[in-house]
Design a protein around this motif. Structure first.
Motif, PDB file in Angstrom:
ATOM      1  N   ASP A  93      -1.427  -2.328  23.076  1.00  0.00           N
ATOM      2  CA  ASP A  93      -2.187  -3.070  24.076  1.00  0.00           C
ATOM      3  C   ASP A  93      -3.165  -3.962  23.324  1.00  0.00           C
ATOM      4  N   ASP A  94      -4.115  -4.566  24.027  1.00  0.00           N
ATOM      5  CA  ASP A  94      -5.032  -5.500  23.370  1.00  0.00           C
ATOM      6  C   ASP A  94      -5.980  -4.831  22.392  1.00  0.00           C
ATOM      7  N   TRP A  95      -6.091  -3.498  22.453  1.00  0.00           N
ATOM      8  CA  TRP A  95      -7.086  -2.782  21.666  1.00  0.00           C
ATOM      9  C   TRP A  95      -6.520  -2.061  20.454  1.00  0.00           C
ATOM     10  N   LEU A  96      -5.315  -1.569  20.576  1.00  0.00           N
ATOM     11  CA  LEU A  96      -4.762  -0.700  19.526  1.00  0.00           C
ATOM     12  C   LEU A  96      -3.248  -0.733  19.567  1.00  0.00           C
ATOM     13  N   LEU A  97      -2.633  -0.187  18.538  1.00  0.00           N
ATOM     14  CA  LEU A  97      -1.184  -0.019  18.554  1.00  0.00           C
ATOM     15  C   LEU A  97      -0.808   1.212  17.737  1.00  0.00           C
ATOM     16  N   VAL A  98       0.395   1.734  17.992  1.00  0.00           N
ATOM     17  CA  VAL A  98       0.945   2.849  17.239  1.00  0.00           C
ATOM     18  C   VAL A  98       2.279   2.396  16.658  1.00  0.00           C
ATOM     19  N   ALA A  99       2.417   2.519  15.343  1.00  0.00           N
ATOM     20  CA  ALA A  99       3.644   2.120  14.651  1.00  0.00           C
ATOM     21  C   ALA A  99       4.375   3.357  14.149  1.00  0.00           C
ATOM     22  N   ASN A 100       5.685   3.218  13.966  1.00  0.00           N
ATOM     23  CA  ASN A 100       6.521   4.304  13.461  1.00  0.00           C
ATOM     24  C   ASN A 100       6.819   4.030  11.990  1.00  0.00           C
ATOM     25  N   ASP A 106       4.020   3.206   1.743  1.00  0.00           N
ATOM     26  CA  ASP A 106       2.623   3.588   1.853  1.00  0.00           C
ATOM     27  C   ASP A 106       2.051   3.089   3.176  1.00  0.00           C
ATOM     28  N   THR A 107       1.014   3.737   3.662  1.00  0.00           N
ATOM     29  CA  THR A 107       0.358   3.283   4.886  1.00  0.00           C
ATOM     30  C   THR A 107      -0.392   1.984   4.645  1.00  0.00           C
ATOM     31  N   HIS A 108      -1.004   1.868   3.470  1.00  0.00           N
ATOM     32  CA  HIS A 108      -1.725   0.648   3.097  1.00  0.00           C
ATOM     33  C   HIS A 108      -1.442   0.373   1.622  1.00  0.00           C
ATOM     34  N   PRO A 109      -1.698  -0.853   1.135  1.00  0.00           N
ATOM     35  CA  PRO A 109      -1.387  -1.167  -0.262  1.00  0.00           C
ATOM     36  C   PRO A 109      -2.056  -0.200  -1.227  1.00  0.00           C
ATOM     37  N   SER A 110      -1.281   0.291  -2.185  1.00  0.00           N
ATOM     38  CA  SER A 110      -1.803   1.246  -3.155  1.00  0.00           C
ATOM     39  C   SER A 110      -2.369   0.556  -4.391  1.00  0.00           C
ATOM     40  N   HIS A 137      -5.944   0.790   9.976  1.00  0.00           N
ATOM     41  CA  HIS A 137      -5.306   2.082  10.206  1.00  0.00           C
ATOM     42  C   HIS A 137      -6.384   3.141  10.385  1.00  0.00           C
ATOM     43  N   ILE A 138      -6.169   4.047  11.349  1.00  0.00           N
ATOM     44  CA  ILE A 138      -7.155   5.078  11.668  1.00  0.00           C
ATOM     45  C   ILE A 138      -6.898   6.336  10.842  1.00  0.00           C
ATOM     46  N   HIS A 139      -5.674   6.565  10.461  1.00  0.00           N
ATOM     47  CA  HIS A 139      -5.313   7.705   9.608  1.00  0.00           C
ATOM     48  C   HIS A 139      -4.131   7.274   8.749  1.00  0.00           C
ATOM     49  N   ARG A 140      -3.699   8.134   7.851  1.00  0.00           N
ATOM     50  CA  ARG A 140      -2.610   7.787   6.942  1.00  0.00           C
ATOM     51  C   ARG A 140      -1.525   8.854   6.956  1.00  0.00           C
ATOM     52  N   ALA A 148       4.321   8.530  13.549  1.00  0.00           N
ATOM     53  CA  ALA A 148       3.330   7.736  14.276  1.00  0.00           C
ATOM     54  C   ALA A 148       2.040   7.531  13.473  1.00  0.00           C
ATOM     55  N   VAL A 149       1.621   6.274  13.374  1.00  0.00           N
ATOM     56  CA  VAL A 149       0.343   5.914  12.752  1.00  0.00           C
ATOM     57  C   VAL A 149      -0.418   5.019  13.724  1.00  0.00           C
ATOM     58  N   LEU A 150      -1.681   5.347  13.951  1.00  0.00           N
ATOM     59  CA  LEU A 150      -2.526   4.645  14.912  1.00  0.00           C
ATOM     60  C   LEU A 150      -3.338   3.551  14.222  1.00  0.00           C
ATOM     61  N   PHE A 151      -3.363   2.365  14.832  1.00  0.00           N
ATOM     62  CA  PHE A 151      -4.125   1.222  14.321  1.00  0.00           C
ATOM     63  C   PHE A 151      -5.069   0.701  15.397  1.00  0.00           C
ATOM     64  N   ALA A 152      -6.235   0.201  14.959  1.00  0.00           N
ATOM     65  CA  ALA A 152      -7.180  -0.474  15.854  1.00  0.00           C
ATOM     66  C   ALA A 152      -7.117  -1.969  15.613  1.00  0.00           C
ATOM     67  N   LYS A 153      -7.401  -2.743  16.675  1.00  0.00           N
ATOM     68  CA  LYS A 153      -7.321  -4.203  16.578  1.00  0.00           C
ATOM     69  C   LYS A 153      -8.690  -4.888  16.545  1.00  0.00           C
ATOM     70  N   ASN A 154      -9.771  -4.128  16.659  1.00  0.00           N
ATOM     71  CA  ASN A 154     -11.104  -4.732  16.527  1.00  0.00           C
ATOM     72  C   ASN A 154     -12.098  -3.670  16.090  1.00  0.00           C
ATOM     73  N   ARG A 155     -13.286  -4.131  15.701  1.00  0.00           N
ATOM     74  CA  ARG A 155     -14.288  -3.215  15.135  1.00  0.00           C
ATOM     75  C   ARG A 155     -14.771  -2.177  16.135  1.00  0.00           C
ATOM     76  N   LEU A 156     -14.894  -2.577  17.398  1.00  0.00           N
ATOM     77  CA  LEU A 156     -15.384  -1.640  18.404  1.00  0.00           C
ATOM     78  C   LEU A 156     -14.446  -0.439  18.517  1.00  0.00           C
ATOM     79  N   VAL A 157     -13.176  -0.700  18.772  1.00  0.00           N
ATOM     80  CA  VAL A 157     -12.216   0.390  18.940  1.00  0.00           C
ATOM     81  C   VAL A 157     -11.967   1.102  17.612  1.00  0.00           C
ATOM     82  N   GLY A 158     -12.032   0.372  16.504  1.00  0.00           N
ATOM     83  CA  GLY A 158     -11.901   1.016  15.198  1.00  0.00           C
ATOM     84  C   GLY A 158     -12.949   2.086  14.994  1.00  0.00           C
ATOM     85  N   SER A 159     -14.207   1.771  15.344  1.00  0.00           N
ATOM     86  CA  SER A 159     -15.288   2.751  15.166  1.00  0.00           C
ATOM     87  C   SER A 159     -15.139   3.903  16.154  1.00  0.00           C
TER      88      SER A 159
END
Length: 303
Positions: A93-100, A106-110, A137-140, A148-159
């Motif tokens: 949605d506009d706030w977050l997403l979940v990817a497979n 890696d979840t993020h660049p190593s 990314h909220i977790h790894r 499933a990996v959860l991502f936030a799309k802005n600082r508010l929802v990230g926090s």
């Protein structure tokens, strides 16, 4: 989540019934527990609007009001290189997403210059769908763990999601195949986990390590292959936690050669099957499941 949309880099939110009677200040500080720095920025910019008009922070909210919040963090995504990795998006949605997440990623660049991590693939998805926003990314997950990996799309929802994860309000359910037959139907492993002084990437059970609690439930026993299919949830999120705990019980994950498992599969048999949480903005109950992606299959024949 059709009530949420972007308009000139502002997020539009329909005020919920649950927010009736709250002031704008209370919504940000008490209900959302937004970062003080972010709240200060929004207060100073005077860009937070209600029904299209600037308002004071003592204004009382009513269901049906339209709240407009500035995004102001699009530049934070500039450092993430977009790469076409064909990442499946399970929910968005506009706030977050979940990817497979696939195996071997890696979840993020190593390291600097790495552009083939999950977040690079998610950045490509955002680029292709015309979304100009940050991604966090909220977790790894370990490189060879899928799911499933959860991502936030802005600082508010990230926090908000960071806090929810810390306060155990985000439930993640894993499936694993462990070597040997577990005879108890369910159990709890409470063993602290620390670094292994003799191996740079490995962890071990250690009395001086960090607290780690794993709850597990047996789903199926494969007597022929001497494997047990289990479901796990964590009270903590330590590196390699499930792998270390079951290795400590002398039931290493199948395929997990780092922790004593046999090379039955080309990776450890661990999949983040489901993620559950209350959406930080819509307050809907979210349950998102991640399909298996292994070819040849690791789990399907055992369910």
């Amino acid at each position: 989540m059709e009530d949420f949309n972007l308009n000139n880099q502002n997020m539009l939110i329909n005020v919920l019934h649950n927010w009736n009677g709250l002031t704008l200040e209370q919504l940000f500080r008490e209900r959302w527990k937004a970062p003080k720095k972010l709240v200060h920025e929004w207060r100073m910019s005077k860009e937070v609007k209600l029904n299209g008009h600037p308002v004071t922070w003592s204004t009382i909210l009513q269901q049906g009001d339209m709240l407009s919040i500035p995004i102001m963090d699009t530049a934070e995504n500039a450092a993430v290189q977009a790469t076409n990795l064909e990442i499946p998006i399970l929910y968005e949605d506009d706030w977050l997403l979940v990817a497979n997440k696939p195996a071997g990623m890696d979840t993020h660049p190593s390291q600097p210059g790495d552009s083939h991590s999950l977040i690079n693939g998610v950045a490509y998805h955002l680029q292709q769908t015309g979304q100009i926003c940050m991604i966090k990314h909220i977790h790894r997950l370990d490189q060879d763990t899928t799911g499933a990996v959860l991502f936030a799309k802005n600082r508010l929802v990230g926090s908000m999601l960071d806090r929810m994860l810390e306060e155990r309000e985000i439930k993640r359910t894993y499936l694993a195949l462990v070597e040997g037959i577990l005879h108890t139907r369910e159990g709890e492993i409470k063993e602290k986990i620390g670094r292994d002084r003799h191996h740079a990437t490995r962890r071990r059970v250690s009395p001086t390590g960090q607290t780690a609690v794993t709850h597990y439930r047996v789903l199926n026993r494969d007597q022929k292959r001497n494997l047990t299919l289990i479901s796990c949830t964590l009270e903590s999120g330590r590196t390699h936690q499930i792998r270390v705990h079951f290795s400590h019980l002398h039931h290493p994950l199948a395929g997990d050669t780092l922790y004593g498992g046999k090379r039955i599969f080309k990776r450890q048999a661990l999949h983040a099957r489901k993620i559950e949480f209350i959406h930080p903005i819509s307050e809907e109950n979210m349950i998102i499941e991640a399909p298996f992606m292994d070819k040849p299959e690791i789990f399907d024949a055992n369910l």
